[in-house]
Enzyme design. Structure first.
Site, PDB file in Angstrom:
ATOM      1  N   ARG A 195      -8.211   4.537 -13.827  1.00 47.25           N
ATOM      2  CA  ARG A 195      -8.059   5.050 -12.460  1.00 47.25           C
ATOM      3  C   ARG A 195      -8.641   6.446 -12.266  1.00 47.25           C
ATOM      4  O   ARG A 195      -9.162   6.763 -11.212  1.00 47.25           O
ATOM      5  CB  ARG A 195      -6.587   5.033 -12.046  1.00 47.25           C
TER       6      ARG A 195
ATOM      7  N   GLU B 201       4.189  -6.519   0.917  1.00 48.22           N
ATOM      8  CA  GLU B 201       3.658  -6.831  -0.417  1.00 48.22           C
ATOM      9  C   GLU B 201       3.613  -5.591  -1.314  1.00 48.22           C
ATOM     10  O   GLU B 201       2.536  -5.120  -1.688  1.00 48.22           O
ATOM     11  CB  GLU B 201       2.256  -7.425  -0.284  1.00 48.22           C
TER      12      GLU B 201
ATOM     13  N   GLY C 281       0.769  -1.231   0.000  1.00 39.89           N
ATOM     14  CA  GLY C 281       0.000   0.000   0.000  1.00 39.89           C
ATOM     15  C   GLY C 281       0.799   1.278   0.000  1.00 39.89           C
ATOM     16  O   GLY C 281       0.229   2.374   0.035  1.00 39.89           O
TER      17      GLY C 281
ATOM     18  N   CYS D 170     -16.660   6.911 -25.773  1.00 42.26           N
ATOM     19  CA  CYS D 170     -17.970   7.580 -25.755  1.00 42.26           C
ATOM     20  C   CYS D 170     -18.479   7.725 -24.326  1.00 42.26           C
ATOM     21  O   CYS D 170     -19.511   7.147 -23.950  1.00 42.26           O
ATOM     22  CB  CYS D 170     -18.958   6.812 -26.618  1.00 42.26           C
ATOM     23  N   GLU D 171     -17.737   8.441 -23.521  1.00 41.67           N
ATOM     24  CA  GLU D 171     -18.089   8.737 -22.133  1.00 41.67           C
ATOM     25  C   GLU D 171     -17.583  10.125 -21.783  1.00 41.67           C
ATOM     26  O   GLU D 171     -16.422  10.454 -22.049  1.00 41.67           O
ATOM     27  CB  GLU D 171     -17.435   7.739 -21.170  1.00 41.67           C
TER      28      GLU D 171
ATOM     29  N   TYR E 135      -1.638  -0.836 -12.317  1.00 44.43           N
ATOM     30  CA  TYR E 135      -3.095  -0.809 -12.461  1.00 44.43           C
ATOM     31  C   TYR E 135      -3.561  -0.118 -13.733  1.00 44.43           C
ATOM     32  O   TYR E 135      -4.736   0.220 -13.846  1.00 44.43           O
ATOM     33  CB  TYR E 135      -3.760  -0.184 -11.221  1.00 44.43           C
TER      34      TYR E 135
ATOM     35  N   GLY F 196       3.497  -3.512  -4.629  1.00 48.37           N
ATOM     36  CA  GLY F 196       3.157  -3.709  -6.036  1.00 48.37           C
ATOM     37  C   GLY F 196       3.362  -2.400  -6.773  1.00 48.37           C
ATOM     38  O   GLY F 196       4.322  -2.222  -7.518  1.00 48.37           O
ATOM     39  N   ARG F 197       2.445  -1.454  -6.515  1.00 47.48           N
ATOM     40  CA  ARG F 197       2.534  -0.129  -7.112  1.00 47.48           C
ATOM     41  C   ARG F 197       3.894   0.529  -6.838  1.00 47.48           C
ATOM     42  O   ARG F 197       4.463   1.199  -7.706  1.00 47.48           O
ATOM     43  CB  ARG F 197       1.423   0.747  -6.529  1.00 47.48           C
TER      44      ARG F 197
ATOM     45  N   TYR G 118     -11.232   6.257  -9.418  1.00 52.01           N
ATOM     46  CA  TYR G 118     -10.761   6.751  -8.124  1.00 52.01           C
ATOM     47  C   TYR G 118     -10.601   8.268  -8.068  1.00 52.01           C
ATOM     48  O   TYR G 118     -10.109   8.790  -7.064  1.00 52.01           O
ATOM     49  CB  TYR G 118      -9.382   6.154  -7.792  1.00 52.01           C
TER      50      TYR G 118
END
Length: 472
Positions: free
Chosen positions: A330, A290, A248, A361-362, A391, A292-293, A334
Site C-alpha cells: 500500500r 459493505e 469505503g 530490491c526496490e 489489504y 471491509g477495511r 497508494y
C-alpha cells in the site's frame, strides 16, 4: 499506545513488550517467526457485531477482498453478517465453509461465464451486474440453470470522494458500473427488467471509494441513488426494495486520521435516505453496506524484526526489516502513511525520525515514511506496524521469491495460524523444471506443523550429476 490505531487488546508490559490477545509479541515471534500478521480475533468479531447492530434493519456484507480466509468467513457468518465476494477464488472460500448462499453478494467488473455459472449453481443471493455484456451473459447462464437470479445494478453516481484516485470509484471516468449521468444506468435497469424470466432486479448499488473520512460523499450518492429509484418507478412502475451504498469508511493509520463511528454513519445514511424517499414519495428501501477495511483493518499488526540500521549523515536513517512491499504494497501503490513502534523492549533513548524499509530490491520498498523510533533501535529488535488487517495479506506477493507471512489469530492468551506461512517449497511446486526433476516431498514442518511454520523439503528424485543417488 496511540488510541484507535492498535487492536483493542493491545497493551504494553512494563518492560516495553507489546501484548495482543493476551500474548507477548516476543513469544509470538519465537513461535511463528517474522514477519507475521497478528490478528486480534475478538476485536474483529466485536467490529462485526458493531456493524450488525448499527444496521440492524439492513444488510451488512463484509467485503472479503480486505482479508479473507476460511476462519474469517466462519466468524463473519457466526456474527450475523453477510459476505461480499468479487472473484471465483473468494467464492471458493465461501463454498469451502458452507457459507449460506443467500447471504452472498458477488461483485466484479469482468466476471467470467464460468464464475457466473458457479455463482448461480451455488445459489448466490445477489449478483451485482456491471456491464451490458454481463447482463446478457448472466441471463443466459440463469436460463440454462433454470433459475431466476436476483441482481443489483451497479451505478456510477458521479460523486468525487476525497481519497486516493486509485481507490475512488464513484466518478464518471471509471471501469466500474453504469454511468448515471449518461443514461447508461437507466438503460441497464431497462435491460434487466426486460428479462424477468431469468433476472430479478431487487435493487441498485453504488460505491464511491475507499478510506473516506466524512459522510458528505455518501450523502450525495444516496441523494442521487434515491432519485434513480424514483425514476425507475416513474418509467417502469416498479419500486425497487433494496439500496446498497457500498463501503469505503476510513480507518486510522496514523494519529492524524479521524475515522467516523459506525453508529454515526448509520444514523446519517438512514436520515438522508429517509428524507429523500419522503420527498420522492417512495417507500424507504432496505439499506445494505459493505464494510471491509473498517472491520478488519484495525484488528491486526504486522510484526517485523529489524535487520540493519543505516544512517546517512545529513540525509536520513534507514531501518530495514525482514518484510517489505511483498507483505504491504500500500505504501508504494497508494503513498499510504503508517506509523510503527519498537515493541520488544523498553527504550529510554530519544526518538529520531527514520524511514522504515523492507528487504526487497526496490528503492520504493518503503513501509513507513518519517516514523519516530528510539535512537538506539538495533538489529534483532521487533517493530510493529498497526492497522495491518486490510489489504496487506490479501494484496501480498512473492516478489523476489519471498514467501508470504502467516496470519496468526490471537485471543484469550491463545494463538493459532489461520493462514500458514508460505515456504520456498510452496513456490517451487509451481515451478516446472525443464530438467524433469521430480517435485519434492514435504515433511511435517513444511506442512506448517513446526513451531515457526517453516520446513524442509525432502527430495526423493535423482538430480542430474548426483550419480543416481536420492538426495535428502
Amino acid at each position: 499506545m496511540e488510541e484507535g490505531l492498535w487492536p483493542a487488546s493491545a497493551v504494553l508490559d512494563t518492560d516495553g513488550v507489546l501484548r495482543v490477545g493476551g500474548l507477548r509479541v516476543d513469544v509470538l515471534a519465537a513461535e511463528f517467526a517474522t514477519p507475521a500478521y497478528i490478528l486480534d480475533t475478538e476485536d474483529f468479531r466485536a467490529r462485526c457485531r458493531a456493524w450488525r447492530s448499527a444496521f440492524a434493519d439492513g444488510d451488512v456484507y463484509y467485503a472479503g477482498k480486505a482479508l479473507l480466509s476460511r476462519a474469517i468467513a466462519r466468524w463473519v457468518v457466526a456474527e450475523g453478517l453477510s459476505l461480499d465476494v468479487c472473484t471465483g477464488g473468494e467464492l471458493g472460500i465461501a463454498e469451502a465453509v458452507g457459507f449460506p448462499p443467500e447471504r452472498l453478494l458477488f461483485h466484479g467488473n469482468n466476471k467470467s461465464t464460468a464464475e457466473l455459472r458457479r455463482a448461480v449453481a451455488y445459489g448466490v443471493g445477489r449478483i451485482v451486474v456491471d456491464s451490458f455484456v454481463e447482463i446478457s451473459r448472466l441471463a443466459a447462464v440463469a436460463a440454462r440453470a433454470g433459475v431466476r437470479q436476483r441482481v443489483f445494478v451497479r451505478v456510477t453516481p458521479g460523486v468525487e470522494a476525497h481519497t486516493h484516485h486509485y481507490v475512488a470509484t464513484g466518478q464518471e471516468d471509471q471501469k466500474f458500473g453504469f454511468s448515471l449521468a449518461s443514461g447508461a444506468a437507466a438503460e441497464a435497469i431497462s435491460q434487466v427488467l426486460a428479462a424477468p424470466e431469468h433476472l430479478e432486479l431487487v435493487g441498485t448499488h453504488a460505491h464511491i471509494g475507499s478510506q473516506i473520512f466524512d459522510t458528505a460523499g455518501f450523502g450525495l450518492a444516496a441523494h442521487r441513488m434515491v432519485g434513480l429509484l424514483a425514476a425507475v418507478r416513474d418509467a417502469h412502475g416498479v419500486e425497487l426494495p433494496e439500496l446498497d451504498l457500498g463501503g469505503g469508511l476510513g480507518i486510522a493509520y496514523t494519529g492524524e486520521d479521524a475515522p467516523l463511528e459506525v453508529a454515526e454513519v448509520a444514523d446519517r445514511l438512514r436520515a438522508i435516505v429517509g428524507k429523500e424517499c419522503a420527498a420522492a414519495g417512495l417507500a424507504v428501501p432496505r439499506l445494505a453496506v459493505e464494510p471491509g477495511r473498517a472491520i478488519s483493518g484495525p484488528t491486526a499488526i504486522t510484526l517485523y524484526e529489524v535487520g540493519t540500521v543505516k544512517e546517512l549523515p545529513g540525509l536520513r536513517t534507514y531501518v530495514s526489516v525482514d518484510g517489505g512491499m511483498s507483505d504491504n504494497i500500500r505504501t508504494a501503490l497508494y503513498d499510504a502513511r503508517y506509523t510503527a513502534r519498537l515493541v520488544s523492549r523498553r527504550s529510554m533513548a530519544v526518538p529520531r525520525v527514520v524511514t522504515l524499509v523492507g528487504k526487497h530490491c526496490e528503492s520504493g520498498d518503503v513501509i513507513a515514511h518519517d516514523v519516530a523510533l528510539p535512537a538506539d533501535i538495533r538489529p534483532g529488535d521487533l517493530v510493529a506496524v498497526p492497522a495491518s488487517g486490510a489489504y496487506h495479506r490479501s494484496m501480498a506477493s512473492n516478489y523476489n521469491h519471498v514467501p508470504r507471512p502467516p496470519v496468526v489469530a490471537v485471543g484469550a492468551g491463545r494463538a493459532r495460524m489461520i493462514v500458514r506461512r508460505e515456504t520456498e517449497m510452496d513456490m517451487l511446486r509451481l515451478d516446472i523444471d525443464e530438467a524433469g526433476i521430480p517435485e519434492p516431498e514435504i515433511d511435517g514442518a513444511e506442512r506448517g506443523d513446526a513451531r515457526a511454520g517453516l520446513g524442509v523439503a525432502v527430495w526423493t528424485g535423482a538430480r542430474p550429476g548426483d550419480g543416481g543417488a536420492n538426495a535428502r
